[in-house]
Design an enzyme around this catalytic site. Sequence first.
Site, mmCIF file in Angstrom:
data_model
loop_
_atom_site.group_PDB
_atom_site.id
_atom_site.type_symbol
_atom_site.label_atom_id
_atom_site.label_comp_id
_atom_site.label_asym_id
_atom_site.label_seq_id
_atom_site.Cartn_x
_atom_site.Cartn_y
_atom_site.Cartn_z
ATOM 1 N N ALA A 185 17.963 32.996 39.666
ATOM 2 C CA ALA A 185 19.303 33.158 39.098
ATOM 3 C C ALA A 185 19.709 34.617 39.250
ATOM 4 C CB ALA A 185 19.316 32.772 37.618
ATOM 5 N N GLY A 217 16.878 59.137 42.512
ATOM 6 C CA GLY A 217 16.810 57.790 41.948
ATOM 7 C C GLY A 217 15.770 57.640 40.857
ATOM 8 N N LYS A 247 11.328 45.698 27.972
ATOM 9 C CA LYS A 247 10.833 46.394 26.782
ATOM 10 C C LYS A 247 11.866 46.482 25.674
ATOM 11 C CE LYS A 247 11.513 50.263 29.792
ATOM 12 N NZ LYS A 247 11.550 49.475 31.026
ATOM 13 N N GLU A 289 3.173 42.328 30.557
ATOM 14 C CA GLU A 289 2.403 43.472 31.070
ATOM 15 C C GLU A 289 3.312 44.554 31.628
ATOM 16 O OE1 GLU A 289 -0.069 45.757 31.195
ATOM 17 O OE2 GLU A 289 -1.447 44.065 31.376
ATOM 18 N N VAL A 294 13.067 44.757 41.141
ATOM 19 C CA VAL A 294 11.814 44.141 40.692
ATOM 20 C C VAL A 294 11.785 42.654 41.046
ATOM 21 C CG1 VAL A 294 10.353 43.635 38.704
ATOM 22 C CG2 VAL A 294 11.541 45.833 38.834
ATOM 23 N N LYS A 337 8.298 51.338 24.575
ATOM 24 C CA LYS A 337 6.981 51.029 25.131
ATOM 25 C C LYS A 337 5.891 51.284 24.093
ATOM 26 C CE LYS A 337 8.517 52.178 29.815
ATOM 27 N NZ LYS A 337 8.670 53.300 30.781
ATOM 28 N N GLU A 371 18.649 57.714 35.709
ATOM 29 C CA GLU A 371 19.935 57.011 35.706
ATOM 30 C C GLU A 371 21.080 58.020 35.631
ATOM 31 O OE1 GLU A 371 20.033 53.563 35.531
ATOM 32 O OE2 GLU A 371 17.849 53.382 35.413
ATOM 33 N N ASP A 425 13.193 55.165 25.725
ATOM 34 C CA ASP A 425 12.408 54.272 26.584
ATOM 35 C C ASP A 425 10.928 54.354 26.206
ATOM 36 O OD1 ASP A 425 11.999 52.765 29.279
ATOM 37 O OD2 ASP A 425 10.711 54.522 29.461
#
Lengths: 440, 440
Positions: A44, A189, A107, A131, A15, A207, A192, A203
Site C-alpha cells: 500500500a 540527507g 518509534k 526491532e 525503507v 527510542k 530533515e 527522536d
Amino acid sequence: MTQALRLGIAGLGTVGASVVRMVARRAEAISATAGRPVLVTAVAARDRARDRGLDLQGVTWFDDPVALARSADVDCVVELIGGAEGPARQTVEAALASGKHVVTANKALLARHGPALARAAEAAGAALAFEASAAGGIPVVKTLREALAGNRISRVYGILNGTCNYILSRMELEGLTFEACLKDAQALGYAEADPTFDVEGFDTAHKLAILTSLAFGTELDAEGVSVEGISAITPLDLRMADELGYRIKLLGVAEATEGGIEQRVHPTMVPKSSAIAQVMGVTNAVTIDTDALRELTLIGPGAGGEATASAVVADIADVAAGRTPPAFGRPVAALTAPVRAEMQQHQGGYYIRLTVHDRPGVAAGVATRMAEREISLESILQHRSESAAARDRHGRSGLPVPLVLITYAATEAAIRESLDAMAADGLLSEPPQLIRIERE
Amino acid sequence: MTQALRLGIAGLGTVGASVVRMVARRAEAISATAGRPVLVTAVAARDRARDRGLDLQGVTWFDDPVALARSADVDCVVELIGGAEGPARQTVEAALASGKHVVTANKALLARHGPALARAAEAAGAALAFEASAAGGIPVVKTLREALAGNRISRVYGILNGTCNYILSRMELEGLTFEACLKDAQALGYAEADPTFDVEGFDTAHKLAILTSLAFGTELDAEGVSVEGISAITPLDLRMADELGYRIKLLGVAEATEGGIEQRVHPTMVPKSSAIAQVMGVTNAVTIDTDALRELTLIGPGAGGEATASAVVADIADVAAGRTPPAFGRPVAALTAPVRAEMQQHQGGYYIRLTVHDRPGVAAGVATRMAEREISLESILQHRSESAAARDRHGRSGLPVPLVLITYAATEAAIRESLDAMAADGLLSEPPQLIRIERE
C-alpha cells in the site's frame, strides 16, 4: 512445504522499497532459517505511478493501507508509513484487530501508543515486533528482550540518533559551529529540512523510552523522558571537552536509581577512552550495564534504508519462524508501572562553562556559591581572553571570559541552585552552559 | 500456570554454580519473559561433598551425568562438563536420544561433533543451544542465527580469546615479553597451567568454526581452520605495529572469498582507529560485515562464570519460551558443504619483520625478491642497531638488524616464496616474522 507467510507492506518509501527487495533477494536464506517461505503479497502506498524500481508483479496494490491491513491475503502487516497517528496508527490497529502480526519501524507510534498496541497484540495472539524502531540495524531490541534473561540491568545508554552524532563529530573534528554542520547534514540527507525532531533530542527520547521498557520490565513512559538537544553546544565546549579528556555525544540514558528510573536525553561528556566515545559519524551504539555481564556494547548503523530493512526483515523472519515473544518482553500485565526519578535528584559530574567578567573576586564568588551546596570541583579551566584590551595590574581585562568547572558527583538541584545564586550575584555575563558527565 | 521447564545441570564448576544461582535469582523475570517457570530439578557432579555455596534442597543429585540426561524428571539438560569426548559427549548424546533439549557451553564438543549432534537434535525435535560456546557473554550466536536473516554476510572476525587479548594488551602497554605476561595471566587465573590451547589459537579456532557455520550456512568445519598462535610475538613487533598505526590482536577471521571460505586464526595487525583495536584486556569483540549493515560490532565479556552463565540462561529462557531454531540456523540438510579457500591463496597486506645483516646490498636483495613476485611495499622501517660495534664507512655494523616491511595486498604464496628465496640467498640471519594485516 509449509505455507508461506504472506506480507503486506504498508508504505513504500526508502525503507519499504528496501524491505521488498531484501525479502526477494534473501528468499532462500529466510525460508531455510525461518522454516517457511516469506512472500510479499500486498503493498500500500499513495502514489501508484511512481517508479520505485520494484518488481511488484502478482502483488496486490492498495491505495488505503487500512484495507491492506484487513485483507484476507495478508498474514503479517509491515507498517512503514510513519507518524504517531493517522494512517500508521489506523493500519496497525486494524491489522491487530483482525488478528494479523505487525512489524513496524515506527518509534513515534510506539512511544505514544506502545502499551495499548501491545495489549491489542496480546488479545489477538499476534506479534507486535519493532526491532527497527530503536538504533536501526543494531539488534538491541532482540538483545534486551531475549538475550539477557539472566541479567539484572542497571543502565542502558547510547548514541541513538545518527544526525546528532554526525553533527557533533564534525564540530569536534573540524572546529565548526552547530549551524554549519547542520547545513551540511541537511545537504547530505542526514538531517530533515525541519531538524527539530532530531537535534532537539525527541527522536532519541522515543527510542530510549522503548529500550527502557525492555530493559526494566516497566510500562513504556515516553512522557517521563527529560529531553535536551545539541543546538546550544559550541565549538568552545568541544575544545574544552577535548582538553579535559572527554568527547561530547548526545546520549539517551535509562538508569535504575534509588528514586526510580531516570530517563534522560542530553549532550553528555564521555571519557575519550570509552567504547562509546569512539563512535563517530552517523553510526549508533548502545551499551547495556548488567550485574552478570558488566558491560555489553553494540555498534552499528542507526539509519538508512538497508540497515532499517535489515531489522524489519529480522522481525519478519522471527514471525515466520513462530518466534513471537510479548512485544515488551513480558505480558503487558506483568510490566510494572514506571516510577520516575526526579531529574533534580540526578547525581553525576557536571561540566559547567560560565562566562564571567575578568575581574577580581569573581572566581572566589563562584567557588563560594558551589561550596555552600557542598559541590566539589575536580578541575577548573580558565583561558584568559587574548584580546588586546587594557588590563589591570593583575592582567585582568574586565571583559567576559569563559571559566570552566568540572564537578565531582552532585545533584542537579544543587548545581542549578548554585548557578541561580551566581546569576543573582551578578557574576555571570551570559547564561551558563551545563553538560552532564557520564561515567563508564 | 504453565508447567515449569525442569533443568538438569551436568557439571557444577564455576559456570554450573553460576547458572544454578542465576536461575534462582532471576526466577521471576525468566518466568515472566519465557512464559513459564524454569526450575533446577537435578544436578550431576563428581564431588558431592564439596561446598559450592548452593542451595540444592529438593534437587536430585546424580553422580553420573548420563543418568541425569536420561532422568524422567528433566526436560532440558545443561551440559557444563567440558571436553570433546567422554562424559560430556555421552551426556549430550543421551539427552538428545531421550528427546530432551540440550544447552551447552562446550565449544570443543561442538567443533568435533556439532553436525552429528545437530542431526540428533533435529531427529528428536529438541533444541541444541550453545550461545555460551563462542564469545562468552556476547549474544553473537543469537545475532548470527536470528537477527541477520536479511543480510548476506561477507566476513565475521573477532577477538574470541580473552587470555590472548590480555597477554597482547599487557605486552603492548608495558613493553613486556610474551613469557612474562603469560606468567601473570596464569597467576591471575586468566590462563591455564598448560596454556597451549589458548595461546596457540585452538580455542579461538573452535569458536570461529561455530561462527562460520552460522554466518555462511555451511556445515561446521573445524578442521578447515588455519591456526597460528601468539607465542612468537615479540615486544619489538608491538613497538613496530604502534609506529605504523596498528595494534596486534589474535583474531579469528571467517571470510567468503572467490575460492571458498577462509577460516583463519592468527595474530593480526588492525588499524588503531578500528573498533576492534580499542578492545583491551580479557574483553571479547566480534565484527560482522554484511551487505545491508556494512559493519555490526558486539563487545563484551568473553569468559568468566557469570558472563558464561548469562549466555547459558539466555538459551534456557529461549527453550522455555519455545524458541528452538535449528542449531546452526537452518536444518542440517540445508547447510551447504564447506568449500575451503586455500590459505596460500589468501590475499592481504603483510607485516614482515626480517632480521638481516647490516651490510651493503641486503636491502636491494630483499626488494628484488619481492619485486619478482610483484609484491608492492607500502612502508619500510629500519632502525639501525644502536650498539657500539665497529661500523664501515656507510655506518653499517654487519650485525643482525631488524628490517620491517608492510606490503600492499599480495597472496600468501607469493610472500612465502619471496621469503624462501631470501633465505636461500643468505640474506636472513633469523627466520622471518610474518603478521597478516586485516583491513576494516
